[in-house]
Scaffold this active site. Sequence first.
Site, PDB file in Angstrom:
ATOM      1  N   HIS A 166     -22.396  -5.465  28.620  1.00 43.47           N
ATOM      2  CA  HIS A 166     -22.993  -4.638  29.685  1.00 43.47           C
ATOM      3  C   HIS A 166     -22.041  -4.374  30.848  1.00 43.47           C
ATOM      4  O   HIS A 166     -22.372  -3.610  31.748  1.00 43.47           O
ATOM      5  CB  HIS A 166     -24.269  -5.308  30.202  1.00 43.47           C
ATOM      6  CG  HIS A 166     -25.394  -5.250  29.212  1.00 43.47           C
ATOM      7  ND1 HIS A 166     -26.394  -4.321  29.272  1.00 43.47           N
ATOM      8  CD2 HIS A 166     -25.643  -5.996  28.100  1.00 43.47           C
ATOM      9  CE1 HIS A 166     -27.218  -4.495  28.256  1.00 43.47           C
ATOM     10  NE2 HIS A 166     -26.794  -5.505  27.526  1.00 43.47           N
ATOM     11  N   ASP A 379     -18.055  -0.741  37.921  1.00 43.10           N
ATOM     12  CA  ASP A 379     -19.412  -1.002  37.427  1.00 43.10           C
ATOM     13  C   ASP A 379     -19.494  -0.601  35.956  1.00 43.10           C
ATOM     14  O   ASP A 379     -19.064   0.504  35.598  1.00 43.10           O
ATOM     15  CB  ASP A 379     -20.402  -0.146  38.249  1.00 43.10           C
ATOM     16  CG  ASP A 379     -21.767  -0.798  38.398  1.00 43.10           C
ATOM     17  OD1 ASP A 379     -22.098  -1.648  37.561  1.00 43.10           O
ATOM     18  OD2 ASP A 379     -22.481  -0.452  39.356  1.00 43.10           O
TER      19      ASP A 379
HETATM   20  C1  GDG Z   1     -25.449  -4.789  34.788  1.00 43.15           C
HETATM   21  C2  GDG Z   1     -24.115  -4.053  34.972  1.00 43.15           C
HETATM   22  C3  GDG Z   1     -25.138  -2.024  33.913  1.00 43.15           C
HETATM   23  C4  GDG Z   1     -32.436  -3.121  42.062  1.00 43.15           C
HETATM   24  N1  GDG Z   1     -33.013  -3.508  43.196  1.00 43.15           N
HETATM   25  C5  GDG Z   1     -34.320  -3.686  42.946  1.00 43.15           C
HETATM   26  C6  GDG Z   1     -34.536  -3.389  41.610  1.00 43.15           C
HETATM   27  N2  GDG Z   1     -33.357  -3.048  41.090  1.00 43.15           N
HETATM   28  C7  GDG Z   1     -33.127  -2.663  39.681  1.00 43.15           C
HETATM   29  C8  GDG Z   1     -32.695  -1.225  39.579  1.00 43.15           C
HETATM   30  C9  GDG Z   1     -31.911  -1.227  38.270  1.00 43.15           C
HETATM   31  C10 GDG Z   1     -31.358  -2.644  38.198  1.00 43.15           C
HETATM   32  O1  GDG Z   1     -32.064  -3.427  39.155  1.00 43.15           O
HETATM   33  C11 GDG Z   1     -29.877  -2.704  38.542  1.00 43.15           C
HETATM   34  O2  GDG Z   1     -29.133  -2.196  37.457  1.00 43.15           O
HETATM   35  P1  GDG Z   1     -27.609  -1.745  37.580  1.00 43.15           P
HETATM   36  O3  GDG Z   1     -27.231  -1.090  36.307  1.00 43.15           O
HETATM   37  O4  GDG Z   1     -27.462  -0.830  38.733  1.00 43.15           O
HETATM   38  O5  GDG Z   1     -26.760  -3.032  37.908  1.00 43.15           O
HETATM   39  P2  GDG Z   1     -26.524  -4.583  37.402  1.00 43.15           P
HETATM   40  O6  GDG Z   1     -27.642  -5.440  37.823  1.00 43.15           O
HETATM   41  O7  GDG Z   1     -25.201  -4.953  37.961  1.00 43.15           O
HETATM   42  O8  GDG Z   1     -26.452  -4.547  35.787  1.00 43.15           O
HETATM   43  C12 GDG Z   1     -24.363  -2.551  35.132  1.00 43.15           C
HETATM   44  C13 GDG Z   1     -26.363  -2.879  33.627  1.00 43.15           C
HETATM   45  O9  GDG Z   1     -26.031  -4.267  33.543  1.00 43.15           O
HETATM   46  C14 GDG Z   1     -27.018  -2.467  32.290  1.00 43.15           C
HETATM   47  O10 GDG Z   1     -26.144  -2.582  31.226  1.00 43.15           O
HETATM   48  O11 GDG Z   1     -25.568  -0.713  34.201  1.00 43.15           O
HETATM   49  O12 GDG Z   1     -23.121  -1.867  35.243  1.00 43.15           O
HETATM   50  O13 GDG Z   1     -23.400  -4.572  36.095  1.00 43.15           O
HETATM   51  O14 GDG Z   1     -32.759  -1.031  37.176  1.00 43.15           O
HETATM   52  O15 GDG Z   1     -33.847  -0.410  39.572  1.00 43.15           O
HETATM   53  N3  GDG Z   1     -35.754  -3.445  41.038  1.00 43.15           N
HETATM   54  C15 GDG Z   1     -36.801  -3.809  41.843  1.00 43.15           C
HETATM   55  N4  GDG Z   1     -36.641  -4.156  43.148  1.00 43.15           N
HETATM   56  C16 GDG Z   1     -35.427  -4.102  43.739  1.00 43.15           C
HETATM   57  O16 GDG Z   1     -35.306  -4.427  44.930  1.00 43.15           O
HETATM   58  N5  GDG Z   1     -38.039  -3.855  41.323  1.00 43.15           N
END
Ligand code: GDG
Length: 480
Positions: A166, A379
């Site tokens: 990921h 990222d």
């Molecule tokens: C890793 C990789 C890759 C965020 N704040 C809240 C909340 N979120 C949710 C968002 C989104 C998720 O968390 C974050 O996903 P990301 O993809 O932006 O980032 P990582 O956590 O670093 O994930 C990344 C991912 O894995 C998938 O393969 O894209 O590059 O680093 O869904 O909506 N959700 C809630 N409250 C919050 O305050 N409910």
Amino acid sequence: MNKTIIVSNRLPLQVSIQENSLEIVPSVGGLATGMKSVHSEGNGIWIGWSGIPENDLSPDLSKKVQTKIRNEKCVSVPLTSQDIEEYYEGFSNRALWPLFHYFMEYTEFEQNEWDAYKRVNENFAKVVLENLEDGDTVWVHDYQLLLLPQLIKDQKPNTTIGFFLHIPFPSYEIFRTFPWREEILKGMLGSDLLGFHTYDYERHFLSSIKRILRLEVQFNEINYHDRTIKVDSFPMGIDYDKFYNAALEHQKSSIEKSDLRKRLEEHMSEDKKLILSIDRMDYTKGIPNRIKAFEYFLDNYPEYKEHVRLVMLAVPSRSNVPQYQKLKRETDELVGRINGKFATVSWTPIWYFYRSLPFDDLIDLYISSDVALITPIRDGMNLVAKEYVATRTNGDGVLILSEMAGASKEMNEALLINPNSYKDFAATLKRALTMPQDEQKTRIKFLQKRLKRYDVEKWATEFFKALEGTKKLRQGKVTK
Ligand code: GDG
């Protein structure tokens, strides 16, 4: 009947233990949604850690937790606080995470943490093997379990194993600095299919395979120990309909607006704009850079003072790791300094929330913002960028996205920037704030079309189809 076993560091559920009650709540994150069809099919199971250290549980309670988890078609891998400290916070988050995100200066290589990483991967293998039957398929997720595929393959060579990373896979020049580089690559090569978010990560991985292990690579296939291993890119999507429909629901006039939404709307008018950023509090996400670039913007485009506000949600993450504590302090100081520098009695330039918000608040943030500023330094993918686009049901809104996010490879209609150039950043923000509605709508329409078509379920089924394809290939070889 053959089944599929999904393996990830954490199980897709939250366990909460109060004095006399034990509660298990399934989580609704992106991965859990994508895996839904794979997990619920037949007698599929999910193996991972429950989130509760084993030493916090009496043997009796541990058994009860395991039984409750079983009812959710999950099996927990027992981990102690020491395992978590050394394998998760240590090796995974102080060695692999920074190195794979090109943060060499944050990387710590500790022998005891590597030993713990191996030990915990072996613990995972043991639980997988206890639950594995001939003909089953295993799908392993992410950087905490890089050794697991080979540990399973060694014991059960006929098992079909898929692995998905990921986070980015770094270039050879970075990866070669890793003290246990051969072991990590060989661990991954236990898989029959290796998946990455982008073609670049796939290319970097193959380059390390060629140069470190000196293996033969033909196009995207590796020949290893008489086996052919496939490598491919599968950009992860989101649950598009869930975000789009939630946004529609929130915009219905019959729905009572939340306090957050009302407060946000107070700042919305023709000449006042909201700029949104959402990330985990992680140094890869470029939070200090973004704040400094916003300062540069206000200094260089002073006509925007009192007319823009940056709403910045930073979700607490890995707060036991020193670099994350340092980042939190730096962010607090920067927000304080910039608000102090520009604020007037009626205007605060940055609204900063350091907490996790409920899903409905997240939707309110998405639908109330004119511009989303998603500017990680590095990222793997970045799902927030995709979620923002999905919630733009009126077709307006502008996404500013870092070139360093995997998502930028499939989101060309966003305004792409180099997050290290404040000048580029400020000029792009100005362009976003003045973009005509027609142009906004054209860009969002293209982005939405692609995100809807390639959603998280499609991502999971495509990977799974390719994985099943490797099984057929191997069976073909045996019968020849
Ligand atoms: C890793 C990789 C890759 C965020 N704040 C809240 C909340 N979120 C949710 C968002 C989104 C998720 O968390 C974050 O996903 P990301 O993809 O932006 O980032 P990582 O956590 O670093 O994930 C990344 C991912 O894995 C998938 O393969 O894209 O590059 O680093 O869904 O909506 N959700 C809630 N409250 C919050 O305050 N409910």
